[in-house]
Motif scaffolding. Sequence first.
Motif, short mmCIF file in Angstrom:
data_model
loop_
_atom_site.label_atom_id
_atom_site.label_comp_id
_atom_site.label_asym_id
_atom_site.label_seq_id
_atom_site.Cartn_x
_atom_site.Cartn_y
_atom_site.Cartn_z
N GLU A 148 -0.83 50.31 -10.10
CA GLU A 148 -0.35 51.08 -8.76
C GLU A 148 1.10 50.14 -8.22
N ASN A 149 1.77 49.82 -9.31
CA ASN A 149 3.01 49.25 -8.87
C ASN A 149 3.13 48.14 -7.99
N LYS A 150 2.07 47.35 -7.83
CA LYS A 150 2.03 46.21 -6.99
C LYS A 150 2.43 44.78 -7.73
N VAL A 151 3.38 44.10 -7.25
CA VAL A 151 3.82 43.06 -7.77
C VAL A 151 3.07 41.83 -7.43
N PHE A 152 2.66 41.02 -8.24
CA PHE A 152 1.90 39.48 -7.45
C PHE A 152 1.95 38.60 -8.84
N GLY A 153 1.46 37.37 -8.38
CA GLY A 153 1.15 36.44 -9.55
C GLY A 153 1.05 35.10 -9.23
N ALA A 154 1.46 34.17 -9.93
CA ALA A 154 1.35 32.69 -9.57
C ALA A 154 2.58 31.90 -10.27
N PHE A 155 2.83 30.90 -9.33
CA PHE A 155 3.65 29.84 -9.63
C PHE A 155 2.73 28.56 -10.21
N SER A 156 2.85 28.18 -11.40
CA SER A 156 1.99 27.04 -12.04
C SER A 156 2.99 25.76 -12.24
N SER A 157 2.48 24.51 -11.88
CA SER A 157 3.06 23.49 -12.04
C SER A 157 3.03 23.12 -13.61
N ASP A 158 2.24 23.69 -14.28
CA ASP A 158 2.13 23.24 -15.59
C ASP A 158 2.12 24.57 -16.71
N PRO A 159 2.39 24.57 -17.69
CA PRO A 159 2.45 25.87 -18.73
C PRO A 159 0.98 26.29 -19.00
N PHE A 160 0.68 27.44 -19.27
CA PHE A 160 -0.63 28.03 -19.51
C PHE A 160 -0.99 27.58 -20.90
N LYS A 161 -2.37 27.02 -20.90
CA LYS A 161 -2.95 26.62 -22.34
C LYS A 161 -4.47 26.66 -22.30
N VAL A 162 -4.97 26.65 -23.48
CA VAL A 162 -6.44 26.29 -23.46
C VAL A 162 -6.66 25.08 -23.36
N SER A 163 -7.86 24.92 -22.39
CA SER A 163 -8.30 23.53 -22.07
C SER A 163 -9.65 23.45 -21.74
N ASN A 164 -10.53 22.24 -21.71
CA ASN A 164 -11.54 22.21 -21.46
C ASN A 164 -11.79 21.98 -20.08
N TYR A 165 -10.76 21.58 -19.35
CA TYR A 165 -10.81 21.26 -17.72
C TYR A 165 -9.61 21.83 -17.19
N CYS A 166 -9.79 21.78 -15.80
CA CYS A 166 -8.70 22.60 -15.19
C CYS A 166 -7.46 21.53 -14.87
N TYR A 167 -6.58 22.22 -14.91
CA TYR A 167 -5.03 21.37 -14.88
C TYR A 167 -4.19 22.02 -13.63
N GLY A 168 -3.07 21.33 -13.26
CA GLY A 168 -2.15 21.58 -12.33
C GLY A 168 -2.09 20.84 -11.34
N THR A 169 -1.10 20.93 -10.42
CA THR A 169 -1.00 20.28 -9.27
C THR A 169 -0.92 21.13 -7.95
N GLY A 170 -0.88 20.36 -6.62
CA GLY A 170 -0.57 20.88 -5.67
C GLY A 170 0.71 21.98 -5.40
N GLU A 171 1.68 21.86 -6.47
CA GLU A 171 2.77 22.64 -6.33
C GLU A 171 2.29 24.29 -6.66
N THR A 172 1.36 24.34 -7.12
CA THR A 172 0.93 25.60 -8.02
C THR A 172 0.52 26.54 -6.69
N PHE A 173 1.18 27.89 -6.51
CA PHE A 173 0.57 28.86 -5.47
C PHE A 173 0.35 29.91 -6.17
N LEU A 174 -0.27 30.75 -5.54
CA LEU A 174 -0.53 32.49 -5.58
C LEU A 174 0.43 33.11 -4.65
N TYR A 175 0.90 34.36 -5.09
CA TYR A 175 1.62 35.08 -4.21
C TYR A 175 1.56 36.59 -4.53
N SER A 176 1.91 37.26 -3.59
CA SER A 176 1.62 38.80 -3.22
C SER A 176 2.84 39.40 -2.59
#
Length: 225
Positions: free
Chosen positions: A122-150
């Motif tokens: 529908e041509n809506k643009v959104f996403g996320a800024f992540s403090s860490d690169p995306f990877k497979v992990s058995n646990y959650c990662y990232g810091t408080g710098e991470t945010f979602l946006y739309s």
Amino acid sequence: MMRPMVENIKVLYFANKSLEPYVQIITLMDSGKRCQSVCSSEEGNCSENEEIEDLLPVLRDPSQILNNLYITNLANHMPARTQGYPWNLVYSTAFHGTSLKTLYRRMAHIDCPVLLVIKDMENKVFGAFSSDPFKVSNYCYGTGETFLYSFYPEFKAYRWSGENSYIVRGHKDSLQIGGGGGYFGLWLDSDLYHGASYACHTFNNQPLSNKQDFTVQDLEVWTVQ
């Protein structure tokens, strides 16, 4: 003769419920100097669009999604440590196919923040800024710098609430950003084709797209440092 404008100072505040707030001051170059290359010798005025473009981060690769408005809003909300660095395209469905496995592989040797940008059908643009690169992990990662946006219906950034640490988790068959209350802030499947966005406790966000379940048209991931 016009006097040069004084330096503009931009103060960025970063705070959440779990961290003490701090202030980062960034001094921008003198406005007169910024306009020097684009001002008319007769009128002495510079184009607003050209001045904005001078301040934008440098994109070293073409984007199928980002325009100057998107870039400006996103750059203004990113952490101070990312300011001044060029943006490099590390993954794009337009160039690299639609595969979460490929996305992980192309980020295997990256150790810096990343920007996820999605355009749905529908041509809506959104996403996320992540403090860490995306990877497979058995646990959650990232810091408080991470945010979602739309950008729907207007630009809104949803910062970490501090309520939980379900920031980012990568599975072989899905990528999850934000959680709590039984819902993900942003979820993508293994083909990077189907996604979902719900209100979640991690970011206290609203659904990022017009529909909670969406179909991806284009997806990009950029490194910003």
